[in-house]
Design a protein around this motif. Structure first.
Motif: not given
Length: 339
Positions: A291-293, A273-280, A221-228, A233-235
């Motif tokens: 990211s999910y795995l 998928l619509d919220e993800i920007t292609p990169m590299y 609930e509180q820890y930010n999974w996106a940290y490092r 974000p991908m909330y």
């Protein structure tokens, strides 16, 4: 025809929690592989040839239709209904019809998260532990805990080993120290890390069987999974954690490729998928799966001992192969009340 205000009265059956007319009913909806296509087709069919004498008549029709749609199990949700999915997303710890999380486990857990906290609590002890000037754990303590957990204070590979110089070098320990602080299990007092009264009471009464649920809830609930982790974000990955645990509960009795769970997630939430920007040169789908795995299967379910996760070497395309199997701790910690 039905007045658009009527649609606004009902939650969308896609499980988003938004009003129907602000979500999948919108004419310009561009959700990829939208699971609401079937619902919209059913609505179109149900309206064929119907005439409504009043707004009240239209409201009754829509109410009956939406109740049926919101309570019907959906293949895209692995058999859950839209109503159940809304509970999973919005109130995962307050949805007794869906699942209940144990306040105390039946036995001490065997997982990385629990082992790290126990080692940290032992290091703090009765006298406390003086932090560094930056407010982190002392280097010697970090190394000592690494030796307890890993048998060595050296990380990296045989070709490029490195010694732990600071807390952040041992990221799992750094993470547990942060989560334990959020959970009110450790704090700084008079310039030292100490175990709180709450922590000592739980340890005395239940041991790590009582500590694990505290860490689990705060991590969810509180820890930010996106940290490092570099994915942004991908909330939704964090918000849908209970859906992933439901998938493991239902399908995890045998070892499966991690892609099975990633694809199940994307079937339930195609708009991700619509919220993800292609990169590299990587597609949104490749990034979503990776990211999910990493964030959900490995760093959450695996870290807390809910699943056994085997990771292969890197494969072509930059994604690792994962083999995943649910562990007994999953059903000990979380009791699902849905099929």
């Amino acid at each position: 025809m039905i007045n658009g205000n009527t649609y606004h009265s009902f939650p969308c059956p896609c499980g988003s929690g938004k009003p129907f007319d602000e979500c999948c009913f919108r004419p310009n909806n561009k959700k990829t592989g939208n699971p609401m296509d079937e619902v919209m087709h059913a609505l179109h069919e149900a309206q064929q040839g119907r005439e409504f004498s009043s707004i009240e008549d239209a409201n009754r029709f829509m109410q009956e239709f939406m109740i049926r749609q919101n309570t019907a199990p959906r293949d895209a949700f692995a058999g859950l209904s839209p109503t159940e999915m809304r509970s999973i997303l919005n109130t995962p710890f307050a949805a007794p019809d869906i699942a209940t999380v144990a306040d105390v486990l039946p036995q001490n857990p065997d997982c990385t998260a629990a082992a790290l906290f126990k080692a940290l609590a032992d290091a703090i002890g009765d006298k406390g532990l003086k932090p560094t000037a930056t407010g982190n754990l002392p280097r010697n303590t970090v190394r000592e805990i690494s030796i307890v957990i890993n048998g060595t204070d050296t990380f990296g590979t045989e070709r490029t080993p490195y010694q732990l110089l600071k807390e952040a070098d041992y990221f799992d320990l750094h993470l547990i120290r942060i989560v334990a602080g959020y959970a009110g299990l450790i704090r700084k007092y008079k310039g030292r890390f100490i175990l709180t009264k709450k922590c000592r009471t739980i340890l005395d009464r239940h041991g790590m069987a009582g500590i694990w649920p505290e860490l689990f809830r705060v991590y969810a609930e509180q820890y930010n999974w996106a940290y490092r982790d570099g994915y942004g974000p991908m909330y939704l990955l964090q918000r849908s954690f209970l859906f992933t645990l439901y998938l493991l509960h239902r399908f995890g009795s045998e070892k499966r490729d991690g892609l099975f769970y990633a694809n199940a997630f994307l079937r339930a939430f195609p708009a991700f998928l619509d919220e993800i920007t292609p990169m590299y040169s990587r597609s949104p789908e490749e990034i979503a799966i990776s990211s999910y795995l990493h964030r959900v299967i490995d760093r959450f379910a695996g870290f807390f001992g809910l699943a056994h996760v085997e990771k292969s070497d890197w494969k072509y395309g930059g994604n690792r192969l994962y083999q995943v199997r649910a562990l007994p701790l999953l059903d000990q910690a979380i009791r699902f009340h849905v099929p």
